[in-house]
Design a protein around this motif. Sequence first.
Motif, PDB file in Angstrom:
ATOM      1  N   VAL A  73       0.788  -1.333  -0.043  1.00 34.77           N
ATOM      2  CA  VAL A  73      -0.095   0.107  -0.112  1.00 34.77           C
ATOM      3  C   VAL A  73       0.859   1.256  -0.086  1.00 34.77           C
ATOM      4  CG1 VAL A  73      -1.658   1.194   1.261  1.00 34.77           C
ATOM      5  CG2 VAL A  73      -1.898  -1.197   1.026  1.00 34.77           C
ATOM      6  N   MET A 101       0.368   3.859   8.650  1.00 36.35           N
ATOM      7  CA  MET A 101      -1.284   3.537   8.589  1.00 36.35           C
ATOM      8  C   MET A 101      -1.501   3.020   7.171  1.00 36.35           C
ATOM      9  SD  MET A 101      -3.579   4.272  11.088  1.00 36.35           S
ATOM     10  CE  MET A 101      -4.794   4.150   9.699  1.00 36.35           C
ATOM     11  N   ARG A 160     -14.162   1.623   5.153  1.00 34.30           N
ATOM     12  CA  ARG A 160     -15.076   0.557   5.755  1.00 34.30           C
ATOM     13  C   ARG A 160     -14.780   0.376   7.260  1.00 34.30           C
ATOM     14  NH1 ARG A 160     -14.800  -4.687   1.902  1.00 34.30           N
ATOM     15  NH2 ARG A 160     -16.419  -5.414   3.416  1.00 34.30           N
ATOM     16  N   PRO A 209      -7.863  14.441   5.321  1.00 30.86           N
ATOM     17  CA  PRO A 209      -9.127  14.494   5.599  1.00 30.86           C
ATOM     18  C   PRO A 209      -9.658  13.271   6.872  1.00 30.86           C
ATOM     19  CG  PRO A 209      -9.023  14.902   3.303  1.00 30.86           C
ATOM     20  CD  PRO A 209      -7.713  14.371   3.764  1.00 30.86           C
TER      21      PRO A 209
END
Length: 150
Positions: free
Chosen positions: A22, A75, A84, A116
């Motif tokens: 990621v 993170m 989700r 955000p």
Amino acid sequence: MPLQTPQNPTEWAAYYRLRYEVLRQPWQQPEGSERVPEDGLPTTVHALALDDSGHATGVAMLQAAGPGTGQVRFMAVVPAWQGRGVGRQLLGHLEAAARQRGYGRLVLHAREAAVPFYIRLGYTVQAPSHTLFDTVAHFLMHKELAAPTR
Ligand SMILES: CC(C)(COP(=O)(O)OP(=O)(O)OC[C@H]1O[C@@H](n2cnc3c(N)ncnc32)[C@H](O)[C@@H]1OP(=O)(O)O)[C@@H](O)C(=O)NCCC(=O)NCCS
């Protein structure tokens, strides 16, 4: 959704794999670039979220960052699970761990696209910080933590 410190070599491998896929692979970074020396410190907290089948859905890390202060790093939620609630759960877990360690404040360097998300969870932008891989702008953010409830 179960959320825990990785328990065995398979879970540790999944933990770092998710970080890499990621946060590093999309920018063509080499394998291993997802690891930092602070990973191995006894004061560092690692959180791994698993789905019902035991597959990793998200990861996050908390490290000590000076008197009364913790820093959230790495993170990451797999794309299919983003939006989700996994990120909220991971951050809540690290905030609880931070309070238990007596930290009154958390800081982090947020990617611009994630700002955000952190604002939604009570963090405030302090200042622009570094640009990663020449493209990913970051912002220094912080949150004051309430004392632990017992
Ligand atoms: C940023 C990231 C960790 C957030 O995790 P997530 O599981 O997708 O977020 P959640 O579903 O827990 O969202 C919690 C809240 O933040 C909001 N939110 C999440 N991402 C958002 C975004 N990019 N913009 C605006 N709001 C966002 C959600 O809508 C939700 O609000 P709600 O409670 O009102 O519904 C995740 O999307 C991710 O891994 N992104 C790619 C890697 C990355 O940028 N990591 C952060 C590095 S600093």
